[in-house]
Design a protein around this motif. Structure first.
Motif, PDB file in Angstrom:
ATOM      1  N   HIS A  10       2.210   4.336  -1.393  1.00 32.12           N
ATOM      2  CA  HIS A  10       1.059   3.578  -1.892  1.00 32.12           C
ATOM      3  C   HIS A  10       0.954   2.221  -1.212  1.00 32.12           C
ATOM      4  O   HIS A  10       1.946   1.662  -0.752  1.00 32.12           O
ATOM      5  N   ARG A  11      -0.271   1.694  -1.204  1.00 34.04           N
ATOM      6  CA  ARG A  11      -0.511   0.374  -0.622  1.00 34.04           C
ATOM      7  C   ARG A  11       0.211  -0.712  -1.418  1.00 34.04           C
ATOM      8  O   ARG A  11       0.750  -1.657  -0.869  1.00 34.04           O
ATOM      9  N   ASP A  12       0.237  -0.581  -2.742  1.00 33.25           N
ATOM     10  CA  ASP A  12       0.864  -1.569  -3.630  1.00 33.25           C
ATOM     11  C   ASP A  12       1.857  -0.852  -4.543  1.00 33.25           C
ATOM     12  O   ASP A  12       1.784   0.374  -4.707  1.00 33.25           O
ATOM     13  N   ASP A  14       2.229   0.406  -7.342  1.00 31.65           N
ATOM     14  CA  ASP A  14       1.514   0.875  -8.528  1.00 31.65           C
ATOM     15  C   ASP A  14       0.955   2.250  -8.186  1.00 31.65           C
ATOM     16  O   ASP A  14       0.248   2.403  -7.175  1.00 31.65           O
ATOM     17  N   GLU A  15       1.246   3.257  -8.995  1.00 28.49           N
ATOM     18  CA  GLU A  15       0.787   4.610  -8.664  1.00 28.49           C
ATOM     19  C   GLU A  15      -0.720   4.760  -8.678  1.00 28.49           C
ATOM     20  O   GLU A  15      -1.261   5.718  -8.135  1.00 28.49           O
ATOM     21  N   ARG A  16      -1.446   3.794  -9.239  1.00 30.17           N
ATOM     22  CA  ARG A  16      -2.909   3.821  -9.211  1.00 30.17           C
ATOM     23  C   ARG A  16      -3.460   3.210  -7.934  1.00 30.17           C
ATOM     24  O   ARG A  16      -4.652   3.321  -7.657  1.00 30.17           O
ATOM     25  N   SER A  17      -2.583   2.533  -7.159  1.00 29.91           N
ATOM     26  CA  SER A  17      -3.073   1.944  -5.908  1.00 29.91           C
ATOM     27  C   SER A  17      -3.302   3.040  -4.873  1.00 29.91           C
ATOM     28  O   SER A  17      -2.837   4.169  -5.020  1.00 29.91           O
ATOM     29  N   GLU A  18      -4.017   2.688  -3.829  1.00 33.00           N
ATOM     30  CA  GLU A  18      -4.379   3.653  -2.786  1.00 33.00           C
ATOM     31  C   GLU A  18      -3.148   4.319  -2.182  1.00 33.00           C
ATOM     32  O   GLU A  18      -2.166   3.668  -1.842  1.00 33.00           O
ATOM     33  N   ARG A  19      -3.237   5.640  -2.031  1.00 25.20           N
ATOM     34  CA  ARG A  19      -2.211   6.406  -1.332  1.00 25.20           C
ATOM     35  C   ARG A  19      -2.515   6.291   0.149  1.00 25.20           C
ATOM     36  O   ARG A  19      -3.592   6.692   0.594  1.00 25.20           O
ATOM     37  N   TRP A  38      10.004   0.206  -7.825  1.00 27.56           N
ATOM     38  CA  TRP A  38       9.325   0.478  -6.566  1.00 27.56           C
ATOM     39  C   TRP A  38      10.118  -0.109  -5.397  1.00 27.56           C
ATOM     40  O   TRP A  38      10.763  -1.142  -5.543  1.00 27.56           O
ATOM     41  N   ARG A  40       9.661  -1.121  -1.247  1.00 27.39           N
ATOM     42  CA  ARG A  40       8.784  -1.291  -0.079  1.00 27.39           C
ATOM     43  C   ARG A  40       9.510  -0.723   1.121  1.00 27.39           C
ATOM     44  O   ARG A  40      10.680  -1.040   1.352  1.00 27.39           O
ATOM     45  N   TRP A  58       4.652   1.357  -0.368  1.00 31.38           N
ATOM     46  CA  TRP A  58       5.541   1.340  -1.539  1.00 31.38           C
ATOM     47  C   TRP A  58       5.739   2.751  -2.058  1.00 31.38           C
ATOM     48  O   TRP A  58       4.798   3.538  -2.127  1.00 31.38           O
TER      49      TRP A  58
END
Length: 174
Positions: A10-12, A14-19, A38, A40, A58
């Motif tokens: 992910h970008r951030d 958070d699993e809701r952030s962009e894959r 998480w 990095r 991440w």
């Protein structure tokens, strides 16, 4: 570190952030920073203009591992497939994902392993009938045995009675 299962990056954190990409099982991920849940990473086998060291992002910390046992645990619940993810296939996949070449079949794995009298988690248990080739293999764990078994798939459990009766020994690969 290596991915113990196919893992979205992910970008951030958070699993809701962009894959942004995906780690394949066994793919190397260089750790840049670690948080509580998480990590990095940069992925060296995925070149990117975003980072000269590899694709950045991440991943959940639990998706990374450093040992064949970690990789095998990442397959818990997977279906048993003869000639694919069977007992020796699980061992082969787990070691290969960590960059270690080992034989594919249980009898050959037993022949290549250094015998151990005090097995530790990550070592292998070998099973079979006395006087016959090894016919089953699984990882030694703190619980007992992690193995691929027909009908139940990849499981971690205390060594079943029927397996204890056919335990031939333990060994260490790699």
């Amino acid at each position: 570190m290596r991915a113990i299962r196919e893992t979205p990056v992910h970008r951030d954190p958070d699993e809701r952030s962009e894959r942004v990409t995906t780690l394949a099982v066994g793919e190397e991920a260089v750790v840049v920073a670690t948080g509580a849940h998480w990590t990095r990473v940069v992925v060296p086998d995925q070149p990117s203009s975003l980072d000269p060291a590899g694709y950045p992002g991440w991943v959940p910390t639990a998706a990374l591992g450093a040992t064949p046992l970690d990789v095998a645990r990442g397959r818990l619940g997977a279906a048993y497939v003869w000639g694919g993810l069977d007992c020796s296939g699980l061992v082969h996949l787990a070691f290969r994902a960590c960059g270690v070449r080992v034989p594919r079949d249980a009898a050959d794995q037993a022949a290549a392993a250094a015998p151990v009298s005090e097995p530790e988690p990550g070592d292998l248990f070998f099973f079979g009938r006395r006087g016959e080739p090894v016919s089953h293999v699984g990882f030694v764990t703190e619980v007992g045995l992690l193995h691929a078994t027909e009908g139940r798939g990849v499981v971690e459990e205390p060594v079943p009675a029927e397996r204890r009766e056919t335990l031939l020994g333990a060994g260490r690969l790699g």
